[in-house]
Design a protein around this motif. Structure first.
Motif, mmCIF file in Angstrom:
data_model
loop_
_atom_site.group_PDB
_atom_site.id
_atom_site.type_symbol
_atom_site.label_atom_id
_atom_site.label_comp_id
_atom_site.label_asym_id
_atom_site.label_seq_id
_atom_site.Cartn_x
_atom_site.Cartn_y
_atom_site.Cartn_z
ATOM 1 N N ASP A 337 0.822 -1.206 0.000
ATOM 2 C CA ASP A 337 0.000 0.000 0.000
ATOM 3 C C ASP A 337 0.863 1.265 0.000
ATOM 4 O O ASP A 337 0.355 2.367 -0.220
ATOM 5 N N VAL A 338 2.192 1.114 0.234
ATOM 6 C CA VAL A 338 3.079 2.274 0.317
ATOM 7 C C VAL A 338 4.055 2.328 -0.851
ATOM 8 O O VAL A 338 4.135 3.314 -1.577
ATOM 9 N N PHE A 339 4.836 1.250 -1.025
ATOM 10 C CA PHE A 339 5.890 1.239 -2.041
ATOM 11 C C PHE A 339 5.757 0.026 -2.950
ATOM 12 O O PHE A 339 5.347 -1.051 -2.516
ATOM 13 N N ASP A 340 6.124 0.226 -4.209
ATOM 14 C CA ASP A 340 6.318 -0.897 -5.132
ATOM 15 C C ASP A 340 7.815 -1.169 -5.239
ATOM 16 O O ASP A 340 8.636 -0.305 -4.925
ATOM 17 N N GLY A 341 8.163 -2.368 -5.669
ATOM 18 C CA GLY A 341 9.581 -2.682 -5.792
ATOM 19 C C GLY A 341 9.801 -3.951 -6.576
ATOM 20 O O GLY A 341 8.867 -4.571 -7.093
ATOM 21 N N CYS A 342 11.064 -4.359 -6.661
ATOM 22 C CA CYS A 342 11.448 -5.567 -7.377
ATOM 23 C C CYS A 342 12.551 -6.255 -6.586
ATOM 24 O O CYS A 342 13.562 -5.631 -6.253
ATOM 25 N N ILE A 343 12.342 -7.519 -6.272
ATOM 26 C CA ILE A 343 13.309 -8.299 -5.520
ATOM 27 C C ILE A 343 14.155 -9.099 -6.510
ATOM 28 O O ILE A 343 13.649 -9.978 -7.211
ATOM 29 N N LYS A 344 15.433 -8.783 -6.574
ATOM 30 C CA LYS A 344 16.317 -9.346 -7.588
ATOM 31 C C LYS A 344 16.475 -10.858 -7.448
ATOM 32 O O LYS A 344 16.429 -11.402 -6.347
ATOM 33 N N SER A 345 16.653 -11.497 -8.595
ATOM 34 C CA SER A 345 16.968 -12.932 -8.703
ATOM 35 C C SER A 345 15.822 -13.850 -8.286
ATOM 36 O O SER A 345 16.010 -15.058 -8.179
ATOM 37 N N CYS A 346 14.629 -13.308 -8.045
ATOM 38 C CA CYS A 346 13.469 -14.133 -7.678
ATOM 39 C C CYS A 346 12.411 -14.043 -8.777
ATOM 40 O O CYS A 346 12.310 -13.031 -9.479
ATOM 41 N N SER A 347 11.613 -15.088 -8.909
ATOM 42 C CA SER A 347 10.508 -15.084 -9.871
ATOM 43 C C SER A 347 9.541 -16.198 -9.496
ATOM 44 O O SER A 347 9.781 -16.955 -8.551
ATOM 45 N N ILE A 348 8.462 -16.297 -10.247
ATOM 46 C CA ILE A 348 7.506 -17.387 -10.089
ATOM 47 C C ILE A 348 7.790 -18.425 -11.175
ATOM 48 O O ILE A 348 7.961 -18.075 -12.348
ATOM 49 N N TRP A 362 2.949 -34.178 -12.904
ATOM 50 C CA TRP A 362 3.507 -33.385 -11.808
ATOM 51 C C TRP A 362 3.362 -31.918 -12.178
ATOM 52 O O TRP A 362 3.782 -31.500 -13.249
ATOM 53 N N CYS A 363 2.755 -31.153 -11.281
ATOM 54 C CA CYS A 363 2.514 -29.730 -11.547
ATOM 55 C C CYS A 363 2.812 -28.923 -10.286
ATOM 56 O O CYS A 363 2.522 -29.364 -9.172
ATOM 57 N N PHE A 364 3.360 -27.743 -10.471
ATOM 58 C CA PHE A 364 3.470 -26.816 -9.341
ATOM 59 C C PHE A 364 3.609 -25.393 -9.858
ATOM 60 O O PHE A 364 4.008 -25.156 -11.009
ATOM 61 N N SER A 365 3.261 -24.452 -9.002
ATOM 62 C CA SER A 365 3.506 -23.034 -9.235
ATOM 63 C C SER A 365 4.039 -22.482 -7.925
ATOM 64 O O SER A 365 3.351 -22.551 -6.897
ATOM 65 N N ALA A 366 5.255 -21.950 -7.942
ATOM 66 C CA ALA A 366 5.897 -21.549 -6.692
ATOM 67 C C ALA A 366 6.953 -20.484 -6.949
ATOM 68 O O ALA A 366 7.527 -20.415 -8.036
ATOM 69 N N PRO A 367 7.253 -19.658 -5.937
ATOM 70 C CA PRO A 367 8.359 -18.707 -6.069
ATOM 71 C C PRO A 367 9.694 -19.438 -5.972
ATOM 72 O O PRO A 367 9.836 -20.398 -5.209
ATOM 73 N N VAL A 368 10.658 -19.009 -6.770
ATOM 74 C CA VAL A 368 11.998 -19.590 -6.755
ATOM 75 C C VAL A 368 13.031 -18.467 -6.759
ATOM 76 O O VAL A 368 12.710 -17.314 -7.058
ATOM 77 N N CYS A 369 14.260 -18.840 -6.434
ATOM 78 C CA CYS A 369 15.335 -17.855 -6.365
ATOM 79 C C CYS A 369 16.580 -18.395 -7.051
ATOM 80 O O CYS A 369 16.915 -19.580 -6.913
ATOM 81 N N LEU A 370 17.262 -17.544 -7.804
ATOM 82 C CA LEU A 370 18.549 -17.898 -8.403
ATOM 83 C C LEU A 370 19.630 -17.686 -7.349
ATOM 84 O O LEU A 370 19.907 -16.546 -6.939
ATOM 85 N N ARG A 371 20.227 -18.771 -6.878
ATOM 86 C CA ARG A 371 21.249 -18.685 -5.836
ATOM 87 C C ARG A 371 22.622 -18.951 -6.435
ATOM 88 O O ARG A 371 22.772 -19.781 -7.339
ATOM 89 N N SER A 372 23.621 -18.278 -5.887
ATOM 90 C CA SER A 372 24.983 -18.397 -6.390
ATOM 91 C C SER A 372 25.529 -19.801 -6.145
ATOM 92 O O SER A 372 25.286 -20.409 -5.097
ATOM 93 N N SER A 373 26.270 -20.336 -7.149
ATOM 94 C CA SER A 373 26.868 -21.662 -7.057
ATOM 95 C C SER A 373 28.376 -21.554 -7.197
ATOM 96 O O SER A 373 28.883 -20.616 -7.832
ATOM 97 N N PRO A 374 29.123 -22.514 -6.640
ATOM 98 C CA PRO A 374 30.578 -22.530 -6.864
ATOM 99 C C PRO A 374 30.884 -22.845 -8.321
ATOM 100 O O PRO A 374 30.130 -23.552 -8.996
ATOM 101 N N ARG A 375 31.988 -22.338 -8.811
ATOM 102 C CA ARG A 375 32.386 -22.585 -10.199
ATOM 103 C C ARG A 375 32.766 -24.039 -10.394
ATOM 104 O O ARG A 375 33.320 -24.678 -9.487
#
Length: 434
Positions: A337-348, A362-375
């Motif tokens: 109700d106050v601010f809009d924004g965007c949370i980086k590296s996350c999506s549905i 098999w079906c799902f809809s869920a929020p996910v996040c891109l997390r850093s991995s070792p090289r």
């Protein structure tokens, strides 16, 4: 006022208004259950239409009352009959509407039309530890190819410390008039979809944050945003996959969710070949922006590999021709109700896996996040960028995605995508004993 006069007045009301009048007090409840009034409403709605037959009062209905057995039925009988038949007619219309399906997802084509016709909406019910309840109507609703996203935000959230549970429910008008726009003022049917605990938010459920808000994933598919400073609710987002969504949102009760009919195991005509002919569709999106929308066909795994968990290779790490870019910079749009924004590296993420018969496995809809991995240990030039991964797990299986960030083009590339299917799910689906 004498009951005869009140009955005369009530006889001119429609079904919705009559039900509301019955909630005034005990006397009005009994008067509003009158069979003569309800048989007029029932006859007008469901009897064969005749041009010379006009029923507009209790007096005219009484002429044929003996034929319809009004007097020998208990009070409220014809009200129950009318409500039951109304609900059945809406369900039948929805079932017919949801029959056509998309070939690449196996999901209904006319979901938006079904939601409009049924008046279907969703609410969250916040329950305090004291027993008090807050019913919150959704603020935003968007229908995607494979899911529905519903958002709640506002100024009047109760304090988080006082809350115990959150119930997500589908709501539909008890009576539907397809010529009118559904309203929230009439009687509505609640169907519990899922219940979530708000007593504790483990750090393991946090998937992202920005300067003001932290977001938590509560399975299945619920995203809760908390203000960092006050630790109070900022917004709630529900992500509902379209598979069986109409049934889950309309056929349950306020206390119990809808249970699917017992599964009849499908006959695997070539079990010696393992799993074959599977089709996989995946979307990654947020706020109407799609970062990924792809379909993969002819996925398989050999019989000998099932016992340890069926592994479906969707995108091969060593095959450059299969690698896919994500369109744009990934971020989860959020509103308060106050601010809009965007949370980086996350999506549905919406995922639909169809079996060899084209049925959703098999079906799902869920929020996910891109997390850093070792090289990786090798020096392959394709992996010179920063590596990321996406993981999702539920009782049916696990999804693992690996990505690499290409600085020159400023985009993520999916370099590996693997599905691990639960052996218990496979055995249940096919009636096998792997």
């Amino acid at each position: 006022m004498p009951p005869e006069i009140l009955l005369k007045i009530l006889s001119y009301l429609d079904a919705v208004t009559l039900l509301c009048a019955g909630c005034v007090n005990k006397r009005f409840y009994h008067l509003a259950n009158d069979n003569f009034i309800w048989i007029r409403i029932y006859s007008t709605a469901f009897s064969p239409k005749r041009s010379s037959w006009k029923v507009n009062s209790v007096a005219k209905t009484a002429v044929s009352a003996n034929l319809l057995s009004v007097e020998d039925k208990e009070a409220g009988y014809w009200k129950k009959e009318y409500i039951t038949k109304q609900i059945a007619s809406v369900k039948a219309a929805l079932a017919q509407l949801l029959k056509p399906v998309r070939p690449y997802t196996g999901l209904p084509v006319k979901t938006k039309e079904a939601i409009r016709i049924s008046g279907l909406g969703w609410v969250i019910i916040l329950k305090e530890k004291s027993g008090r309840e807050y019913v919150m109507e959704h603020v935003e609703l968007s229908v995607n190819d494979s899911s529905v996203t519903i958002v709640w935000y506002g100024k009047n959230w109760p304090r988080l410390a006082t809350l115990s549970t959150l119930n997500l429910c589908g709501v539909t008008p008890v009576f539907m008039d397809q010529s009118k726009i559904p309203t929230k003022n009439g009687p509505r049917w609640h169907s519990l979809i899922a219940k979530y605990s708000l007593n504790h938010f483990p750090e393991s459920t946090m998937i992202g944050c920005d300067r003001l808000i932290r977001i938590f994933h509560l399975n299945p598919g619920l995203l809760v945003g908390l203000w960092k400073r006050e630790e109070e609710l900022a917004f709630v987002m529900a992500n509902l996959h379209l598979h069986h969504l109409a049934e889950r949102s309309t056929l349950g009760s306020a206390a119990l969710p809808y249970e699917l009919p017992p599964h009849t195991p499908r006959l695997d005509d070539t079990p010696e070949y393992g799993l074959h002919g599977y089709q996989f569709h995946v979307d990654m999106h947020s706020g109407g922006i799609f970062y990924l929308c792809s379909t993969f066909r002819n996925l398989f795994t050999k019989k000998g590999h099932i016992e340890d968990g069926a592994k479906l290779l969707v995108i091969h790490l060593k095959n450059n021709t299969e690698h896919l870019p994500l369109v744009g910079k990934v971020g989860l749009s959020r509103r308060t109700d106050v601010f809009d924004g965007c949370i980086k590296s996350c999506s549905i993420m919406d995922m639909t896996l169809l079996d060899e018969y084209g049925q959703p496995f098999w079906c799902f809809s869920a929020p996910v996040c891109l997390r850093s991995s070792p090289r990786p240990s090798d020096d392959d030039p394709q992996f010179w960028g920063q590596m990321y991964h996406v993981d999702y797990v539920d009782s049916a299986g696990r999804l693992h995605m690996e990505l690499v960030w290409i600085p020159e083009t400023e985009e993520h590339f999916i370099v590996s995508l693997v599905l691990y299917l639960s052996v218990a799910k496979i055995n249940h689906w096919f009636g096998m004993q792997y």
